[in-house]
Design an enzyme around this catalytic site. Sequence first.
Site, PDB file in Angstrom:
ATOM      1  N   GLY A  49      43.187  30.182 -55.015  1.00 49.06           N
ATOM      2  CA  GLY A  49      44.293  30.801 -55.745  1.00 49.06           C
ATOM      3  C   GLY A  49      43.688  31.624 -56.873  1.00 49.06           C
ATOM      4  O   GLY A  49      42.819  31.122 -57.608  1.00 49.06           O
ATOM      5  N   GLN A 198      47.896  26.688 -46.560  1.00 50.20           N
ATOM      6  CA  GLN A 198      48.166  26.443 -47.984  1.00 50.20           C
ATOM      7  C   GLN A 198      49.650  26.186 -48.249  1.00 50.20           C
ATOM      8  O   GLN A 198      50.004  25.483 -49.198  1.00 50.20           O
ATOM      9  CB  GLN A 198      47.712  27.642 -48.842  1.00 50.20           C
ATOM     10  CG  GLN A 198      46.216  27.842 -48.922  1.00 50.20           C
ATOM     11  CD  GLN A 198      45.726  28.825 -47.888  1.00 50.20           C
ATOM     12  OE1 GLN A 198      46.290  28.939 -46.810  1.00 50.20           O
ATOM     13  NE2 GLN A 198      44.653  29.530 -48.190  1.00 50.20           N
ATOM     14  N   ASP A 239      46.515  38.413 -55.178  1.00 48.46           N
ATOM     15  CA  ASP A 239      45.087  38.212 -55.462  1.00 48.46           C
ATOM     16  C   ASP A 239      44.485  39.392 -56.199  1.00 48.46           C
ATOM     17  O   ASP A 239      43.539  39.234 -56.977  1.00 48.46           O
ATOM     18  CB  ASP A 239      44.329  37.946 -54.170  1.00 48.46           C
ATOM     19  CG  ASP A 239      44.632  36.532 -53.701  1.00 48.46           C
ATOM     20  OD1 ASP A 239      45.666  36.346 -53.037  1.00 48.46           O
ATOM     21  OD2 ASP A 239      43.869  35.619 -54.061  1.00 48.46           O
ATOM     22  N   LYS A 250      47.668  36.683 -49.578  1.00 46.59           N
ATOM     23  CA  LYS A 250      47.324  35.939 -48.358  1.00 46.59           C
ATOM     24  C   LYS A 250      47.809  36.637 -47.097  1.00 46.59           C
ATOM     25  O   LYS A 250      48.927  37.140 -47.052  1.00 46.59           O
ATOM     26  CB  LYS A 250      47.924  34.525 -48.460  1.00 46.59           C
ATOM     27  CG  LYS A 250      47.641  33.589 -47.306  1.00 46.59           C
ATOM     28  CD  LYS A 250      46.180  33.451 -46.957  1.00 46.59           C
ATOM     29  CE  LYS A 250      45.318  33.002 -48.108  1.00 46.59           C
ATOM     30  NZ  LYS A 250      43.871  33.200 -47.875  1.00 46.59           N
TER      31      LYS A 250
HETATM   32  O1  MRU Z   1      42.636  31.998 -49.943  1.00 53.16           O
HETATM   33  P1  MRU Z   1      43.438  31.508 -51.117  1.00 53.16           P
HETATM   34  O2  MRU Z   1      44.096  30.202 -50.856  1.00 53.16           O
HETATM   35  O3  MRU Z   1      42.638  31.528 -52.389  1.00 53.16           O
HETATM   36  O4  MRU Z   1      44.595  32.593 -51.267  1.00 53.16           O
HETATM   37  C1  MRU Z   1      45.530  32.432 -52.282  1.00 53.16           C
HETATM   38  C2  MRU Z   1      46.627  33.407 -52.263  1.00 53.16           C
HETATM   39  O5  MRU Z   1      46.653  34.345 -51.482  1.00 53.16           O
HETATM   40  C3  MRU Z   1      47.687  33.235 -53.309  1.00 53.16           C
HETATM   41  O6  MRU Z   1      48.917  33.647 -52.838  1.00 53.16           O
HETATM   42  C4  MRU Z   1      47.303  34.097 -54.514  1.00 53.16           C
HETATM   43  O7  MRU Z   1      46.025  33.778 -54.962  1.00 53.16           O
HETATM   44  C5  MRU Z   1      48.262  33.971 -55.604  1.00 53.16           C
HETATM   45  S1  MRU Z   1      47.931  32.579 -56.580  1.00 53.16           S
HETATM   46  C6  MRU Z   1      48.906  32.450 -57.916  1.00 53.16           C
END
Ligand code: MRU
Length: 348
Positions: A49, A198, A239, A250
């Site tokens: 995240g 997730q 991200d 994601k």
């Molecule tokens: O691969 P991840 O689990 O790190 O991806 C996370 C995401 O895509 C979340 O939606 C994003 O980081 C927003 S977190 C507040």
Amino acid sequence: MKPPIKTLWWEGESLFLIDQRKLPEKEEVIEIKNVKEVWKAIKELKVRGAPAIGCTGAYGVVISSLNIKTKNYEKFIEKLKKDIEYLKTSRPTAYNLFFALERMEKLIENFKEKNIEKLKKEILKEAEKIYLEDLESCYKIGLYGSDLIKENMNILTHCNAGGLATTGYGTALSVFFVAKEKGKNFHVFVDETRPVLQGARLTAWELEKTKIPYTLICDNMAGYLMSQGKIDMIIVGADRIAMNGDTANKIGTYSLAVLAKYHKVDFYVAAPFSTFDPFIKIGKEIPVEERNPDEVRKIKGKYISPKSAPVYNPAFDITPGKLIKGIITEKGIITPPYSTNIKKFLSQ
Ligand code: MRU
């Protein structure tokens, strides 16, 4: 309001974090004391995240400073900078990691006293500041975003943009936590979010814990639900956000935004300013991480495909700004035209 989740924290001379790979079965806390472990925790999604990765990176620099034994200031700085560069290679997409590490770099460059012990203290202070700023920003995102939630709405979210993805409040989920605090009634649809789930593992766990009504769906069900009028709004995290509003989040987020446009469902992104990349003008410039093919071939460690199945596994996709109704930030909701309005908000 107390943060609903304690994702990571600093105590003594160690970083502690919930190992998110083990959730929801086990709530296991791990202690991290060296830079290689910080890198691995980020790379292997023990912590994930965007804002949580950023804060972990900042504490990674604290850990680096505590492990360097030389008394020579120049050598100390040289090793510290090498560790910062190393931490930057853990994951490429979430801008928060670079935001945090570049802040640490700036602090080190601007420190003129050439006193190692004093610098170590300043490094810890800066990491704590980044941590506290994230808590505050995410809570404010919840305050602004919760105004969008009308009585009995059904809202869809993707992946985990919750407390676990930040220092405790979340971004998209902060909107839900604060709305609940305000006494609003609503219901959340949670995309399971393949390949590493997730949504099913983490978002469902957080909503369960905070007693927010939700229904878990497979990723491929969202379009059908929209066609039935079962979704009133979508809120996701981010991200990295380009200066024209194009948003990396994601994998699967882009498909939702396209479906939302077709079905006239409002599509919102929730993110703090640490996710906005001032150096990237358009989404195409955002580096998209490709992850281990086994994440697609397996579910929870078990093959669901032939072991040698060829796989493509991009972890993120880019949603064009023109599909986004608004970006919920700690300073308010940014609406189009993003190319001018993001800059205005950033300079406020
Ligand atoms: O691969 P991840 O689990 O790190 O991806 C996370 C995401 O895509 C979340 O939606 C994003 O980081 C927003 S977190 C507040």
